[in-house]
Design a protein around this motif. Structure first.
Motif, PDB file in Angstrom:
ATOM      1  N   ALA A 111       0.994  -1.254   0.005  1.00 53.86           N
ATOM      2  CA  ALA A 111       0.077  -0.027   0.312  1.00 53.86           C
ATOM      3  C   ALA A 111       1.123   1.395  -0.136  1.00 53.86           C
ATOM      4  CB  ALA A 111      -0.548  -0.077   1.315  1.00 53.86           C
ATOM      5  N   ARG A 112       1.669   1.608   0.243  1.00 55.49           N
ATOM      6  CA  ARG A 112       3.136   2.357   0.302  1.00 55.49           C
ATOM      7  C   ARG A 112       3.435   2.381  -0.940  1.00 55.49           C
ATOM      8  NH1 ARG A 112       8.905   2.676   3.657  1.00 55.49           N
ATOM      9  NH2 ARG A 112       8.952   1.675   1.461  1.00 55.49           N
ATOM     10  N   VAL A 162      15.027  -2.895   1.305  1.00 55.40           N
ATOM     11  CA  VAL A 162      15.041  -2.651  -0.347  1.00 55.40           C
ATOM     12  C   VAL A 162      13.519  -2.534  -1.251  1.00 55.40           C
ATOM     13  CG1 VAL A 162      16.344  -2.795  -2.440  1.00 55.40           C
ATOM     14  CG2 VAL A 162      17.371  -3.522  -0.497  1.00 55.40           C
ATOM     15  N   TYR A 163      12.571  -3.266  -0.649  1.00 54.50           N
ATOM     16  CA  TYR A 163      11.562  -3.769  -1.598  1.00 54.50           C
ATOM     17  C   TYR A 163      11.815  -3.749  -3.502  1.00 54.50           C
ATOM     18  CZ  TYR A 163       6.328  -4.108  -1.005  1.00 54.50           C
ATOM     19  OH  TYR A 163       5.055  -4.653  -1.516  1.00 54.50           O
ATOM     20  N   THR A 164      10.865  -2.456  -3.100  1.00 53.40           N
ATOM     21  CA  THR A 164      10.928  -2.032  -5.404  1.00 53.40           C
ATOM     22  C   THR A 164      12.426  -1.156  -5.111  1.00 53.40           C
ATOM     23  OG1 THR A 164       9.645  -0.288  -4.830  1.00 53.40           O
ATOM     24  CG2 THR A 164       8.936  -2.486  -5.136  1.00 53.40           C
ATOM     25  N   LEU A 165      13.137  -1.513  -4.991  1.00 56.64           N
ATOM     26  CA  LEU A 165      14.738  -0.325  -5.710  1.00 56.64           C
ATOM     27  C   LEU A 165      15.406  -0.975  -6.487  1.00 56.64           C
ATOM     28  CD1 LEU A 165      15.221   1.734  -2.435  1.00 56.64           C
ATOM     29  CD2 LEU A 165      14.140   2.732  -4.378  1.00 56.64           C
ATOM     30  N   LEU A 166      14.787  -2.723  -6.553  1.00 55.89           N
ATOM     31  CA  LEU A 166      16.258  -3.258  -7.271  1.00 55.89           C
ATOM     32  C   LEU A 166      15.418  -4.149  -7.611  1.00 55.89           C
ATOM     33  CD1 LEU A 166      18.958  -3.465  -8.747  1.00 55.89           C
ATOM     34  CD2 LEU A 166      19.522  -4.507  -6.704  1.00 55.89           C
ATOM     35  N   GLY A 167      15.035  -4.235  -8.801  1.00 55.49           N
ATOM     36  CA  GLY A 167      14.286  -5.776  -9.483  1.00 55.49           C
ATOM     37  C   GLY A 167      15.186  -5.631 -11.506  1.00 55.49           C
ATOM     38  N   ILE A 168      14.253  -6.748 -11.971  1.00 55.86           N
ATOM     39  CA  ILE A 168      14.780  -7.417 -13.221  1.00 55.86           C
ATOM     40  C   ILE A 168      13.423  -6.943 -14.314  1.00 55.86           C
ATOM     41  CG2 ILE A 168      16.543  -8.501 -12.427  1.00 55.86           C
ATOM     42  CD1 ILE A 168      14.642 -11.220 -12.480  1.00 55.86           C
ATOM     43  N   PRO A 203      10.939   3.379  -7.062  1.00 55.22           N
ATOM     44  CA  PRO A 203      10.955   3.583  -5.440  1.00 55.22           C
ATOM     45  C   PRO A 203       9.830   4.038  -5.409  1.00 55.22           C
ATOM     46  CG  PRO A 203      12.028   5.614  -6.769  1.00 55.22           C
ATOM     47  CD  PRO A 203      12.062   4.062  -8.272  1.00 55.22           C
ATOM     48  N   VAL A 204       8.551   4.677  -6.253  1.00 56.59           N
ATOM     49  CA  VAL A 204       7.166   4.861  -6.036  1.00 56.59           C
ATOM     50  C   VAL A 204       6.581   4.221  -7.015  1.00 56.59           C
ATOM     51  CG1 VAL A 204       8.078   6.554  -4.988  1.00 56.59           C
ATOM     52  CG2 VAL A 204       7.748   6.812  -7.285  1.00 56.59           C
ATOM     53  N   SER A 205       4.936   4.107  -7.482  1.00 53.59           N
ATOM     54  CA  SER A 205       4.619   3.408  -8.812  1.00 53.59           C
ATOM     55  C   SER A 205       4.689   3.905  -9.738  1.00 53.59           C
ATOM     56  CB  SER A 205       3.335   3.301  -8.084  1.00 53.59           C
ATOM     57  OG  SER A 205       2.392   4.567  -7.438  1.00 53.59           O
ATOM     58  N   PHE A 206       4.251   5.707  -9.601  1.00 52.61           N
ATOM     59  CA  PHE A 206       5.025   5.943 -10.590  1.00 52.61           C
ATOM     60  C   PHE A 206       5.481   6.366 -11.691  1.00 52.61           C
ATOM     61  CE2 PHE A 206       4.334   8.990  -7.280  1.00 52.61           C
ATOM     62  CZ  PHE A 206       5.348  10.021  -7.039  1.00 52.61           C
ATOM     63  N   ALA A 229      21.319  -8.510 -33.331  1.00 53.58           N
ATOM     64  CA  ALA A 229      22.142  -6.604 -33.050  1.00 53.58           C
ATOM     65  C   ALA A 229      22.051  -6.920 -31.843  1.00 53.58           C
ATOM     66  CB  ALA A 229      22.023  -5.627 -34.168  1.00 53.58           C
ATOM     67  N   ALA A 230      22.875  -6.311 -30.442  1.00 53.67           N
ATOM     68  CA  ALA A 230      22.315  -6.417 -29.211  1.00 53.67           C
ATOM     69  C   ALA A 230      23.075  -4.936 -29.037  1.00 53.67           C
ATOM     70  CB  ALA A 230      22.785  -7.563 -28.168  1.00 53.67           C
ATOM     71  N   ALA A 231      21.970  -4.014 -28.121  1.00 53.97           N
ATOM     72  CA  ALA A 231      23.233  -2.449 -27.855  1.00 53.97           C
ATOM     73  C   ALA A 231      22.258  -2.365 -26.560  1.00 53.97           C
ATOM     74  CB  ALA A 231      21.654  -2.236 -28.706  1.00 53.97           C
ATOM     75  N   LEU A 232      23.365  -1.709 -25.829  1.00 57.60           N
ATOM     76  CA  LEU A 232      22.623  -1.132 -24.588  1.00 57.60           C
ATOM     77  C   LEU A 232      22.117   0.018 -24.313  1.00 57.60           C
ATOM     78  CD1 LEU A 232      26.466  -0.691 -23.195  1.00 57.60           C
ATOM     79  CD2 LEU A 232      25.228  -2.667 -22.489  1.00 57.60           C
ATOM     80  N   THR A 233      20.632  -0.701 -23.362  1.00 57.07           N
ATOM     81  CA  THR A 233      19.469   0.292 -23.283  1.00 57.07           C
ATOM     82  C   THR A 233      19.667   0.628 -21.588  1.00 57.07           C
ATOM     83  OG1 THR A 233      18.413  -1.319 -24.556  1.00 57.07           O
ATOM     84  CG2 THR A 233      17.388   0.009 -23.655  1.00 57.07           C
ATOM     85  N   VAL A 234      18.651   2.452 -21.823  1.00 60.05           N
ATOM     86  CA  VAL A 234      18.685   3.030 -20.757  1.00 60.05           C
ATOM     87  C   VAL A 234      16.849   3.197 -20.591  1.00 60.05           C
ATOM     88  CG1 VAL A 234      20.651   3.296 -19.763  1.00 60.05           C
ATOM     89  CG2 VAL A 234      19.820   5.185 -21.566  1.00 60.05           C
ATOM     90  N   GLY A 235      16.530   3.978 -19.602  1.00 60.25           N
ATOM     91  CA  GLY A 235      14.940   4.650 -20.005  1.00 60.25           C
ATOM     92  C   GLY A 235      13.890   4.865 -18.901  1.00 60.25           C
ATOM     93  N   LEU A 236      13.273   5.480 -19.002  1.00 57.28           N
ATOM     94  CA  LEU A 236      12.792   6.031 -17.714  1.00 57.28           C
ATOM     95  C   LEU A 236      11.041   5.245 -18.160  1.00 57.28           C
ATOM     96  CD1 LEU A 236      13.965   9.477 -17.248  1.00 57.28           C
ATOM     97  CD2 LEU A 236      14.395   7.356 -15.474  1.00 57.28           C
ATOM     98  N   GLY A 237      10.315   5.375 -16.875  1.00 58.48           N
ATOM     99  CA  GLY A 237       9.102   4.638 -16.925  1.00 58.48           C
ATOM    100  C   GLY A 237       7.565   5.075 -16.306  1.00 58.48           C
ATOM    101  N   THR A 238       6.720   4.454 -15.452  1.00 57.21           N
ATOM    102  CA  THR A 238       5.453   4.195 -14.765  1.00 57.21           C
ATOM    103  C   THR A 238       5.515   2.845 -14.831  1.00 57.21           C
ATOM    104  OG1 THR A 238       3.667   5.218 -13.958  1.00 57.21           O
ATOM    105  CG2 THR A 238       4.177   5.515 -16.282  1.00 57.21           C
ATOM    106  N   ASN A 239       4.676   2.414 -13.861  1.00 56.77           N
ATOM    107  CA  ASN A 239       3.882   1.097 -13.367  1.00 56.77           C
ATOM    108  C   ASN A 239       2.317   1.199 -13.435  1.00 56.77           C
ATOM    109  OD1 ASN A 239       6.943  -0.106 -13.379  1.00 56.77           O
ATOM    110  ND2 ASN A 239       6.339   0.811 -10.930  1.00 56.77           N
ATOM    111  N   VAL A 240       1.693   0.787 -14.326  1.00 56.94           N
ATOM    112  CA  VAL A 240       0.485   0.104 -14.164  1.00 56.94           C
ATOM    113  C   VAL A 240      -0.126   0.571 -12.516  1.00 56.94           C
ATOM    114  CG1 VAL A 240       0.124  -1.182 -16.353  1.00 56.94           C
ATOM    115  CG2 VAL A 240       0.015  -1.979 -14.057  1.00 56.94           C
ATOM    116  N   ASP A 241       0.313   0.417 -11.822  1.00 58.75           N
ATOM    117  CA  ASP A 241      -0.671   0.428 -10.419  1.00 58.75           C
ATOM    118  C   ASP A 241      -0.944   2.124 -10.612  1.00 58.75           C
ATOM    119  OD1 ASP A 241       0.315  -1.966  -9.220  1.00 58.75           O
ATOM    120  OD2 ASP A 241       1.935  -1.141 -10.025  1.00 58.75           O
TER     121      ASP A 241
END
Length: 248
Positions: A111-112, A162-168, A203-206, A229-241
């Motif tokens: 919930a947090r 740590v909760y959602t600070l690190l995942g795959i 760190p937060v749902s959004f 091909a394989a390339a390094l990828t970075v990005g930002l997003g938001t969760n459906v929550d």
């Protein structure tokens, strides 16, 4: 697509298990039977729907979408420019799944993640109170009784770690046309993605940030055969929550 189907099945199974666990934890006293006087289980801060109330994230799963950037090529035709691509993803956070024990603590941390600590504390307190009322078959229960029955201390936030600070994550970037080099020839070629995998932090749902490797099929007009091909990828997003916030 097989990866998405398997992860979706796991997500649905986790939600179903969560619902069964909450039902099993409430002793079948007279008060909990039809016609009893005990209240229903408390609703989550954002929604009573299982998927939107944090059951999925309490088992470490979430999904979302973001904007990814693929740049440095580690295999195959070299990208000569960096272009953005939309990317839906599924994510798993092992610390959320295995690092928090107890129904109330799991409910609090989920919930947090979806809302805020004050709403999460109120939700967990009401859940612990209800379970104690059912167990003792009475309406008025003390803090000591709640702690003895549920191991939860009312008005005391849980430690989520740590909760959602690190995942795959596993995602699929949209395709694009970009300049790339094959056999010394640089020209615009079509890139179609297989998948993207890597690490993700939410760190937060959004808000999420991710970094990994994306795998592409690159059009090769000279030979008529696509290159991998394989390339390094970075990005930002938001969760459906975060949709729960809009539907609140």
């Amino acid at each position: 697509m097989h990866i998405y189907r398997r992860l979706t099945l796991i997500l649905v199974a986790a939600v179903s298990l969560d619902a069964l666990a909450l039902e099993a934890d409430a002793p079948k006293t007279e008060a909990s039977k039809p016609g009893g006087t005990m209240p229903d289980l408390p609703k989550a801060p954002l929604s009573s729907d299982l998927l939107k109330s944090g059951s999925a994230i309490s088992y470490g799963f979430t999904a979302g979408a973001g904007l990814s950037l693929s740049g440095y090529t580690i295999h195959g035709p070299a990208l000569k420019q960096t272009l953005p691509a939309a990317m839906p993803y599924l994510a798993f956070f092992p610390f959320a799944a295995f690092g928090v024990r107890g129904n109330e603590s799991r409910a609090y941390c989920a919930a947090r993640f979806l809302s805020d600590s004050k709403a999460a504390e109120k939700y967990a307190d009401s859940m612990a109170t209800y379970r104690t009322q059912v167990a003792l078959d009475k309406t008025d229960v003390t803090d000591e009784e709640v702690k003895e029955v549920t191991k939860w201390e009312r008005r005391t936030p849980a430690r989520c770690g740590v909760y959602t600070l690190l995942g795959i994550y596993v995602g699929k970037p949209s395709g694009f046309k970009a300049n790339s080099e094959i056999n010394g020839i640089v020209k615009a070629r079509t890139f179609s993605s297989y998948a993207s995998v890597g690490l993700i932090s939410a760190p937060v749902s959004f808000f999420t940030g991710f970094a990994g490797v994306s795998f592409w099929s690159v059009e090769d007009g000279e030979t008529g055969t696509n290159r991998n091909a394989a390339a390094l990828t970075v990005g930002l997003g938001t969760n459906v929550d975060v949709l729960s916030l809009l539907l609140k």
